[in-house]
Write a protein that holds these residues in place. Structure first.
Motif, short mmCIF file in Angstrom:
data_model
loop_
_atom_site.label_atom_id
_atom_site.label_comp_id
_atom_site.label_asym_id
_atom_site.label_seq_id
_atom_site.Cartn_x
_atom_site.Cartn_y
_atom_site.Cartn_z
N HIS A 74 -4.00 -3.76 0.97
CA HIS A 74 -4.18 -2.82 -0.39
C HIS A 74 -4.59 -3.67 -1.54
N HIS A 132 0.44 -5.79 0.63
CA HIS A 132 0.68 -5.20 -0.77
C HIS A 132 0.77 -5.99 -1.95
N HIS A 184 -5.05 3.34 -0.03
CA HIS A 184 -4.38 4.84 0.46
C HIS A 184 -5.42 5.63 -0.37
N ASP A 209 -2.06 1.04 -4.06
CA ASP A 209 -0.86 0.55 -4.56
C ASP A 209 -0.45 -1.01 -4.22
#
Ligand code: AMP
Ligand code: MN
Ligand code: MN
Ligand code: MN
Length: 289
Positions: free
Chosen positions: A9, A250, A39, A14
């Motif tokens: 990501h 992330h 996402h 996020d």
């Protein structure tokens, strides 16, 4: 061993790193192929591709689509999608609009627990004004001192039975798989070990997913235990699904695994990249040189 990471990501969803920073981190860790799978948005792919030029990293076009299935939220990763395929883009846009509405509802729920202005607070953490999610709220709740880190936030907030929870309807499984497939991509069930469903429901999901044309299962992911690698390796063999590998990175401090730091697939799994002859040929050629 090929260092392949097919789930990550950026700030387009996020993640904490921009697509460019993510690619540089991957390159510095020896990753040869990286899928950026934000996402419900593909806006980071062209930036990642530009950053990857001469970096030694091949960018795989990816996305992680939020899906509702039998009152569960599932994540379906699309790999090698066409990021310009209009039905996919329209579908993702509808999901993002749903996220914006859900964010207002989350803020209203948090307000009931005395947490004010959380929509503005969360929005400050959203690198993409069109994509807001619970991770952005979680970062704001950490800022308020309500939990020590993002992981701890999710123990006390933003989930069923806790402040800030809202029910939400995402895309349907058939449409998400269709967008991915018809754009030329491969649909992968992300982190199957994270869904609170029975073994019978898991089998039902795998049957339906296969019937719809889904082709792979994440076996090795940052959020699986070693025992789960073995469980989902067995499912992938039994249901003849390809096996995928991805950190679900992330950002440092918010992920179990760093980018490109994953163990190999268990024996007997069919790697999802096996059929990507361009990638594997190129990689074996450069491995020889
Ligand atoms: P959303 O799609 O907006 O519902 O948010 C889902 C995202 O929240 C996941 O992709 C993670 O980034 C984050 N998340 C959910 N549960 C946890 C958890 N227990 N610990 C850390 N992050 C989480
Ligand atoms: Mn996330
Ligand atoms: Mn996910
Ligand atoms: Mn993910």
């Amino acid at each position: 061993m090929l260092n392949i990471d097919l789930h990550s990501h950026s700030t387009v969803s996020d993640g904490l790193l921009s697509p460019e920073e993510l690619v540089h981190r991957a390159a510095s860790r020896g990753v040869r192929a990286l899928a950026l799978t934000d996402h419900d948005d593909v806006g980071g792919l062209s930036l990642a591709k530009q950053a990857a030029v001469r970096s030694g990293v091949d960018i795989v076009n990816g996305v992680e689509i939020s899906v509702s299935w039998c009152s569960q939220t599932l994540h379906i990763v699309g790999l090698r999608i066409d990021p310009e395929y209009p039905p996919l883009l329209r579908g993702l846009e509808v999901i993002r609009r749903g996220r914006a509405k859900r964010a207002q509802e989350i803020a209203a729920e948090l307000e009931k627990s005395g947490i004010r202005d959380s929509l503005a607070g969360a929005s400050r953490y959203a690198g993409n004004p069109n994509l807001i999610g619970r991770a952005h709220f979680a970062r704001f709740l950490v800022e308020l001192g309500l939990a020590k880190d993002v992981k701890s936030v999710f123990k006390k907030f933003l989930r069923q039975g806790k402040p800030g929870h809202v029910e939400h309807r995402w895309a349907a499984l058939p449409e998400a798989v269709d967008w991915i497939r018809k754009s030329g991509g491969i649909a992968v069930i992300a982190h199957p070990g994270r869904y609170p469903i029975s073994a019978a429901q898991m089998r039902q999901l795998l049957v339906e997913f296969k019937e719809l044309g889904g082709a792979a299962l994440e076996v090795v992911t940052g959020s699986h235990t070693a025992e789960e690698y073995a469980i989902f390796a067995r499912y992938s063999k039994e249901f003849e699904l390809f096996a995928s590998v991805g950190s679900d990175y992330h950002g440092s401090g918010e992920s179990h695994r760093d980018i490109g730091q994953l163990p190999e697939l268990p024996e007997g799994c069919q790697p999802v990249w096996k059929q990507w002859s361009d990638l594997t040929t190129e990689m074996s050629a450069s491995a020889d040189s």
